[in-house]
Design a protein around this motif. Structure first.
Motif, PDB file in Angstrom:
ATOM      1  N   HIS A   1       0.851  -1.191   0.000  1.00  0.00           N
ATOM      2  CA  HIS A   1       0.000   0.000   0.000  1.00  0.00           C
ATOM      3  C   HIS A   1       0.890   1.245   0.000  1.00  0.00           C
ATOM      4  CE1 HIS A   1      -3.979  -1.724   0.404  1.00  0.00           C
ATOM      5  NE2 HIS A   1      -3.554  -2.510   1.362  1.00  0.00           N
ATOM      6  N   LYS A   2       1.048   1.853  -1.166  1.00  0.00           N
ATOM      7  CA  LYS A   2       1.812   3.095  -1.239  1.00  0.00           C
ATOM      8  C   LYS A   2       1.015   4.256  -0.668  1.00  0.00           C
ATOM      9  CE  LYS A   2       5.187   1.141  -3.560  1.00  0.00           C
ATOM     10  NZ  LYS A   2       4.654  -0.228  -3.573  1.00  0.00           N
ATOM     11  N   TRP A   3      -0.296   4.118  -0.624  1.00  0.00           N
ATOM     12  CA  TRP A   3      -1.214   5.205  -0.309  1.00  0.00           C
ATOM     13  C   TRP A   3      -2.068   4.800   0.875  1.00  0.00           C
ATOM     14  CZ3 TRP A   3      -6.331   6.401  -3.076  1.00  0.00           C
ATOM     15  CH2 TRP A   3      -6.703   7.744  -2.917  1.00  0.00           C
ATOM     16  N   ALA A   4      -2.119   5.658   1.906  1.00  0.00           N
ATOM     17  CA  ALA A   4      -2.860   5.311   3.118  1.00  0.00           C
ATOM     18  C   ALA A   4      -4.350   5.125   2.844  1.00  0.00           C
ATOM     19  CB  ALA A   4      -2.650   6.383   4.181  1.00  0.00           C
ATOM     20  N   PHE A   5      -4.933   5.928   1.931  1.00  0.00           N
ATOM     21  CA  PHE A   5      -6.356   5.776   1.626  1.00  0.00           C
ATOM     22  C   PHE A   5      -6.646   4.425   0.982  1.00  0.00           C
ATOM     23  CE2 PHE A   5      -7.728  10.539   1.401  1.00  0.00           C
ATOM     24  CZ  PHE A   5      -7.544  10.611   2.774  1.00  0.00           C
ATOM     25  N   GLY A   6      -5.680   3.876   0.261  1.00  0.00           N
ATOM     26  CA  GLY A   6      -5.860   2.543  -0.304  1.00  0.00           C
ATOM     27  C   GLY A   6      -6.004   1.491   0.782  1.00  0.00           C
TER      28      GLY A   6
ATOM     29  N   LEU B   1      -2.200  10.876   9.104  1.00  0.00           N
ATOM     30  CA  LEU B   1      -3.617  11.181   8.961  1.00  0.00           C
ATOM     31  C   LEU B   1      -3.938  12.442   9.758  1.00  0.00           C
ATOM     32  CD1 LEU B   1      -5.184   7.615   9.336  1.00  0.00           C
ATOM     33  CD2 LEU B   1      -4.697   8.861   7.228  1.00  0.00           C
ATOM     34  N   ASN B   2      -4.646  13.354   9.121  1.00  0.00           N
ATOM     35  CA  ASN B   2      -4.980  14.649   9.729  1.00  0.00           C
ATOM     36  C   ASN B   2      -6.445  14.621  10.166  1.00  0.00           C
ATOM     37  OD1 ASN B   2      -5.459  17.292  10.401  1.00  0.00           O
ATOM     38  ND2 ASN B   2      -4.559  18.168   8.552  1.00  0.00           N
ATOM     39  N   PHE B   3      -6.677  14.658  11.479  1.00  0.00           N
ATOM     40  CA  PHE B   3      -8.035  14.653  12.019  1.00  0.00           C
ATOM     41  C   PHE B   3      -8.505  16.050  12.413  1.00  0.00           C
ATOM     42  CE2 PHE B   3      -6.073  10.559  13.107  1.00  0.00           C
ATOM     43  CZ  PHE B   3      -6.989   9.671  12.575  1.00  0.00           C
ATOM     44  N   ASP B   4      -7.647  17.056  12.297  1.00  0.00           N
ATOM     45  CA  ASP B   4      -7.917  18.361  12.895  1.00  0.00           C
ATOM     46  C   ASP B   4      -8.531  19.383  11.947  1.00  0.00           C
ATOM     47  OD1 ASP B   4      -6.791  17.355  15.237  1.00  0.00           O
ATOM     48  OD2 ASP B   4      -4.768  17.956  14.606  1.00  0.00           O
ATOM     49  N   ASP B   5      -8.189  19.339  10.656  1.00  0.00           N
ATOM     50  CA  ASP B   5      -8.631  20.396   9.737  1.00  0.00           C
ATOM     51  C   ASP B   5     -10.129  20.366   9.491  1.00  0.00           C
ATOM     52  OD1 ASP B   5      -6.067  21.224   9.607  1.00  0.00           O
ATOM     53  OD2 ASP B   5      -5.670  20.545   7.553  1.00  0.00           O
ATOM     54  N   GLU B   6     -10.719  19.168   9.440  1.00  0.00           N
ATOM     55  CA  GLU B   6     -12.150  19.016   9.190  1.00  0.00           C
ATOM     56  C   GLU B   6     -12.749  18.058  10.219  1.00  0.00           C
ATOM     57  OE1 GLU B   6     -14.147  20.490   7.085  1.00  0.00           O
ATOM     58  OE2 GLU B   6     -12.654  21.619   5.932  1.00  0.00           O
ATOM     59  N   ASP B   7     -13.792  18.507  10.919  1.00  0.00           N
ATOM     60  CA  ASP B   7     -14.408  17.667  11.945  1.00  0.00           C
ATOM     61  C   ASP B   7     -15.129  16.462  11.361  1.00  0.00           C
ATOM     62  OD1 ASP B   7     -13.508  19.349  13.930  1.00  0.00           O
ATOM     63  OD2 ASP B   7     -15.366  20.535  13.991  1.00  0.00           O
TER      64      ASP B   7
ATOM     65  N   TYR C   1      -6.560  13.717  -1.194  1.00  0.00           N
ATOM     66  CA  TYR C   1      -6.268  14.086   0.192  1.00  0.00           C
ATOM     67  C   TYR C   1      -7.490  14.055   1.112  1.00  0.00           C
ATOM     68  CZ  TYR C   1      -8.217  18.704  -0.949  1.00  0.00           C
ATOM     69  OH  TYR C   1      -9.056  19.718  -1.330  1.00  0.00           O
ATOM     70  N   SER C   2      -8.710  13.998   0.573  1.00  0.00           N
ATOM     71  CA  SER C   2      -9.925  13.988   1.392  1.00  0.00           C
ATOM     72  C   SER C   2     -10.538  12.591   1.385  1.00  0.00           C
ATOM     73  CB  SER C   2     -10.942  15.003   0.863  1.00  0.00           C
ATOM     74  OG  SER C   2     -12.209  14.816   1.465  1.00  0.00           O
ATOM     75  N   LEU C   3     -10.617  11.960   2.549  1.00  0.00           N
ATOM     76  CA  LEU C   3     -11.196  10.622   2.625  1.00  0.00           C
ATOM     77  C   LEU C   3     -12.678  10.651   2.276  1.00  0.00           C
ATOM     78  CD1 LEU C   3     -10.806   7.641   3.281  1.00  0.00           C
ATOM     79  CD2 LEU C   3     -11.304   8.170   5.680  1.00  0.00           C
ATOM     80  N   ARG C   4     -13.390  11.687   2.656  1.00  0.00           N
ATOM     81  CA  ARG C   4     -14.812  11.786   2.326  1.00  0.00           C
ATOM     82  C   ARG C   4     -15.008  11.845   0.811  1.00  0.00           C
ATOM     83  NH1 ARG C   4     -19.511  12.625   4.893  1.00  0.00           N
ATOM     84  NH2 ARG C   4     -18.394  12.704   6.887  1.00  0.00           N
TER      85      ARG C   4
ATOM     86  N   THR D   1      -2.298  -6.234   5.606  1.00  0.00           N
ATOM     87  CA  THR D   1      -1.569  -5.155   4.932  1.00  0.00           C
ATOM     88  C   THR D   1      -2.146  -3.791   5.278  1.00  0.00           C
ATOM     89  OG1 THR D   1      -2.954  -5.368   2.950  1.00  0.00           O
ATOM     90  CG2 THR D   1      -0.906  -6.633   3.003  1.00  0.00           C
ATOM     91  N   SER D   2      -3.472  -3.707   5.352  1.00  0.00           N
ATOM     92  CA  SER D   2      -4.106  -2.399   5.570  1.00  0.00           C
ATOM     93  C   SER D   2      -3.904  -1.904   7.000  1.00  0.00           C
ATOM     94  CB  SER D   2      -5.589  -2.459   5.234  1.00  0.00           C
ATOM     95  OG  SER D   2      -6.225  -3.505   5.941  1.00  0.00           O
ATOM     96  N   THR D   3      -4.102  -2.771   7.987  1.00  0.00           N
ATOM     97  CA  THR D   3      -3.930  -2.320   9.373  1.00  0.00           C
ATOM     98  C   THR D   3      -2.484  -1.952   9.651  1.00  0.00           C
ATOM     99  OG1 THR D   3      -3.728  -4.650  10.037  1.00  0.00           O
ATOM    100  CG2 THR D   3      -5.880  -3.610  10.288  1.00  0.00           C
ATOM    101  N   MET D   4      -1.533  -2.765   9.187  1.00  0.00           N
ATOM    102  CA  MET D   4      -0.125  -2.465   9.437  1.00  0.00           C
ATOM    103  C   MET D   4       0.361  -1.273   8.631  1.00  0.00           C
ATOM    104  SD  MET D   4       0.999  -4.565  11.781  1.00  0.00           S
ATOM    105  CE  MET D   4      -0.608  -4.196  12.525  1.00  0.00           C
ATOM    106  N   ARG D   5      -0.332  -0.930   7.532  1.00  0.00           N
ATOM    107  CA  ARG D   5       0.032   0.277   6.773  1.00  0.00           C
ATOM    108  C   ARG D   5      -0.403   1.543   7.502  1.00  0.00           C
ATOM    109  NH1 ARG D   5       1.098   4.392   5.512  1.00  0.00           N
ATOM    110  NH2 ARG D   5       1.363   5.389   3.472  1.00  0.00           N
ATOM    111  N   LEU D   6      -1.486   1.467   8.264  1.00  0.00           N
ATOM    112  CA  LEU D   6      -2.027   2.648   8.930  1.00  0.00           C
ATOM    113  C   LEU D   6      -1.427   2.869  10.315  1.00  0.00           C
ATOM    114  CD1 LEU D   6      -5.747   2.077   7.913  1.00  0.00           C
ATOM    115  CD2 LEU D   6      -4.214   3.822   6.991  1.00  0.00           C
ATOM    116  N   GLY D   7      -1.092   1.802  11.015  1.00  0.00           N
ATOM    117  CA  GLY D   7      -0.528   1.931  12.349  1.00  0.00           C
ATOM    118  C   GLY D   7       0.285   0.706  12.711  1.00  0.00           C
TER     119      GLY D   7
END
Length: 580
Positions: A101-106, A295-301, A335-338, A181-187
Motif C-alpha cells: 500500500h503506497k497510499w494510506a487511503f488505499g 492522517l490529519n483529524f484536525d482540519d475538518e471535523d 487528500y480527502s477521505l470523504r 496489509t491495511s492495518t499495518m500500513r495505517l498503524g
C-alpha cells in the motif's frame, strides 16, 4: 524426523502462511474451537515480556522507516506440531507486506471492502472515526460494522496470511491479505473485537496484531494473542482450549500491549457491537517524515485528510485555473477521505451507509455529472464468454475551464483506477473528456490501485484511446472546439496551391493550436500537414486504430475457427456413433 522440543512465548497463536483453504477448520464443539490449518496454540514461556514500566512504543514511528528496525534473536525452537517442519514468518514481514500500500487511503479502502462484503450477511453500516487512547492521549482509527462478525475460527482465519473464504463473484476481497496489509500500513498495532452467532452458539473474541509487541519482545515469529468467550448464556464465559493459565496468559499479553488496562475495559468495547459485528481499532498510527501524524483529524471535523497531500501548494495564492482544478473531485480524492469514499463504489447502496466521523458519506456518481454523455459498448476478446462492457463517456460539467480527463475503471463495483489518462500528455485532444466503466474481466493488483498489465488490459487501453479520439471528433464542437481538420480545410480552400499556401496554413495552425512542439516558431518545414488539413501524427493515429480494428476482427475469426475445429474433432472421434 523427531519432534522438536522447547517452549515458546505465552499462550498465543503462531501464524504461518496457509494456502490450503479447503482444509481450514471452521467448526466449534464443546466450547472449544479448532485452529486453522497451520495455526498452533502455544503454551509455556521462555521469552521475557517487557514489563508495563518499560517503553511501549517502537523507536521509529515513520512507516517507511519502520522496516529498518532490528529484531533481536530469541532462538525459540519451532512449534511442537508432529513430524512436520513449519516455515517461520519473521515480524518484519508484516511491515514489508504492508508496503504494497503506497497510499494510506488505499489501506482504508481495503477495510471498507471487508465491511461492504458483509452486506450479504445483513450489514447496514460501517463507521470510520477517530478515537482517543486514554493510556497516552494519542489518536486511533476506528472501523465498526454490524455484519455477521467472526467466530473463534473466523478470527483466526482473518489473522492468518493468505487465507480467504470469499469465493463469491460479487465480493471484493479475494487474496486473504487485505486486513494484515491495511492495518499495518495505517498503524503499528491493531486490536479486533468481534461477535458472531454460528449454529445457535453466540461467541465474542478479541485478537491483537501488534508490531510493537513483536518488536519490543524480540520475537522471531508472528504471534497473535487471542481470547474467546461463549456468550450464549447470561454472562461471558471464557472458551478455554488449553488450560486456564494459558487463557489468562493471553489476556495478560493483550492488556499489557493494547490500549485497555483491564478485562472490564475490554468487555466494555462489545457494548455497542450488538449480537453480531466487528470493531477494529488501529493505534500507534504512523507519522510522516516530519514527525506528525500522517492522517490529519484536525482540519475538518467530518473528514480525515492526508496531511502531506493536503499541504501541497501551501498557503500561497493560487491562480484561478489552478484553484478550479484543485476543487475538482479528481484532485480532492487525493487528500480527502470523504471525497475518495464518495466515488469508491460504482453502484449506490440501498440499505447500507458509510459513516465517516459521525456523518454518512453521500455517494457521488461521476457518470451522472457528464455533459453530452454517450454509452459505448466494448466486448473484450477472451477465451471465456464475457458480456459487453458499457462505458459512459462525456465532458465534465466544468469543461472547458477545467481540463481534467481520464477513465474511472471499477472492478466488482470498486474503484481501481481513478481518472486514468490514456492519451498523451502533450495532446490537446480529449481535453475534459471523462469515462466510467466496470472491467470485471481484468485482475486488480494486490493493493487494488491498479490492474495486472495483461494482454486484456493492453487491448482495453488501446480501445479507450480509440474511444476518446472518436468522441472528440464527433462532440468537441459542442464545447466550442472546432473538429480536427475543419479549420485547416477551410484555409486550404481559400489559399492557392504552392509554398506560400503551406506557410499560410501553418501560420493559421499556430494561431489556433499554438506552435507545434520543437518548431520554435520557424516555418522551415512545410510538410507537417496534408491537403486535407490532417497532421501526419493524426494520420498515423488513425492508421493505428484501423490496424487495431483489423486485429480484433482476426482475433474474432480465430476464436470461431477454434470452435469449428473443436466441433470437427468431436465429430471425428464419434464418427461411428453418428453413423449408427
Amino acid at each position: 524426523m523427531p519432534r522438536k522440543t522447547g517452549s515458546t512465548p505465552p499462550d498465543v497463536v503462531v501464524l504461518t502462511s496457509s494456502d490450503d483453504e479447503e482444509t481450514a477448520a471452521n467448526t466449534m464443539s464443546n466450547k472449544k474451537t479448532k485452529s486453522v490449518t497451520r495455526l498452533q496454540e502455544q503454551r509455556g514461556s521462555s521469552t521475557p515480556i517487557v514489563s508495563s514500566s518499560d517503553k511501549k512504543t517502537i523507536d521509529c514511528r515513520s512507516f517507511w522507516k519502520a522496516g529498518n528496525l532490528d529484531f533481536g534473536l530469541t532462538g525459540n525452537p519451532l512449534p511442537d506440531d508432529g513430524d512436520l517442519e513449519h516455515a517461520r514468518i519473521h515480524p518484519k514481514f508484516l511491515h514489508s507486506n504492508a508496503t504494497s500500500h503506497k497510499w494510506a487511503f488505499g489501506a482504508i479502502a481495503e477495510l471498507l471492502d471487508n465491511a461492504v462484503d458483509e452486506i450479504h450477511n445483513g450489514a447496514t453500516f460501517v463507521k470510520v472515526d477517530k478515537v482517543d487512547i486514554m493510556k497516552d492521549n494519542s489518536p486511533a482509527l476506528l472501523f465498526h460494522d454490524d455484519g455477521g462478525g467472526m467466530d473463534p475460527a473466523g478470527i483466526r482465519k482473518c489473522m492468518s496470511l493468505g487465507y480467504s473464504s470469499k469465493k463469491s463473484n460479487t465480493t471484493i476481497g479475494q487474496y486473504g491479505n487485505g486486513f494484515k496489509t491495511s492495518t499495518m500500513r495505517l498503524g503499528a498495532d491493531a486490536i479486533v473485537f468481534t461477535r458472531a452467532v454460528r449454529g445457535g452458539t453466540a461467541t465474542q473474541s478479541v485478537g491483537l496484531l501488534s508490531y510493537t509487541f513483536l518488536r519490543m519482545t524480540n520475537q522471531d515469529d508472528v504471534i497473535v494473542p487471542m481470547i474467546d468467550f461463549d456468550i450464549s448464556g447470561h454472562w461471558a464465559e471464557p472458551i478455554v482450549n488449553g488450560s486456564q493459565d494459558d487463557w489468562s496468559s493471553n489476556l495478560k499479553t493483550i492488556l499489557e500491549w493494547s490500549p485497555f488496562s483491564s478485562k472490564e475495559d475490554l468487555l466494555i468495547q462489545f457494548g455497542d457491537i450488538g449480537r453480531h459485528g466487528t470493531k477494529v481499532i488501529i493505534f500507534n498510527l504512523w507519522l510522516n517524515d516530519e514527525g506528525i501524524y500522517e492522517l490529519n483529524f484536525d482540519d475538518e471535523d467530518e473528514d480525515i485528510r492526508l496531511r502531506d497531500e493536503a499541504n501541497q501548494g501551501g498557503l500561497r495564492k493560487l491562480r484561478k485555473s489552478v484553484a478550479e482544478l484543485q476543487s475538482h473531485i479528481s484532485y480532492r480524492i487525493r487528500y480527502s477521505l470523504r471525497a475518495y469514499i464518495s466515488t469508491l463504489y460504482l453502484k449506490r447502496f440501498t440499505n447500507f451507509n458509510i459513516i465517516l466521523r459521525g456523518k454518512p458519506v453521500e455517494q457521488h456518481s461521476i457518470a451522472d455529472d457528464l455533459k453530452y454523455s454517450k454509452v459505448v459498448k466494448y466486448k473484450p476478446h477472451l477465451h471465456v464468454v464475457q458480456a459487453s462492457v458499457e462505458t459512459t463517456i462525456g465532458f465534465i460539467k466544468e469543461a472547458p475551464a477545467v481540463g481534467v480527463c481520464g477513465f474511472n475503471v471499477y472492478h466488482k463495483n470498486r474503484l481501481i483506477l481513478p481518472f486514468w489518462k490514456v492519451t498523451g500528455d502533450g495532446s490537446f485532444k480529449g481535453h475534459g473528456v471523462v469515462g466510467v466503466l466496470e472491467a470485471n474481466f481484468l485482475e486488480p493488483v494486490h493493493d487494488k490501485q491498479g490492474f495486472e498489465r495483461s494482454s486484456a488490459f493492453i487491448r482495453l487501453e488501446t480501445k479507450l484511446k480509440q474511444m476518446v479520439m472518436e468522441y472528440w471528433k464527433s462532440c468537441c464542437h459542442l464545447m466550442g472546439y472546432k473538429p480536427p481538420g475543419l479549420y485547416y480545410l477551410e484555409k486550404t480552400k481559400q489559399a492557392s496551391i504552392g509554398p506560400a499556401a503551406n506557410i499560410q496554413n501553418k501560420l493559421a495552425k499556430e494561431q489556433y493550436d499554438g506552435p507545434s512542439e520543437g518548431s520554435n516558431n520557424e516555418l522551415n518545414s512545410t510538410q507537417d500537414f496534408d491537403v486535407s488539413g490532417k497532421s501526419y501524427v493524426d494520420r498515423i493515429c488513425e492508421e493505428n486504430i484501423e490496424l487495431f480494428r483489423r486485429c480484433e476482427d482476426h482475433a474474432t475469426k480465430e476464436i470461431k475457427l477454434q470452435e469449428l475445429v473443436g466441433i470437427y474433432i468431436v465429430y471425428v472421434q464419434n464418427k461411428d456413433l453418428f453413423s449408427s
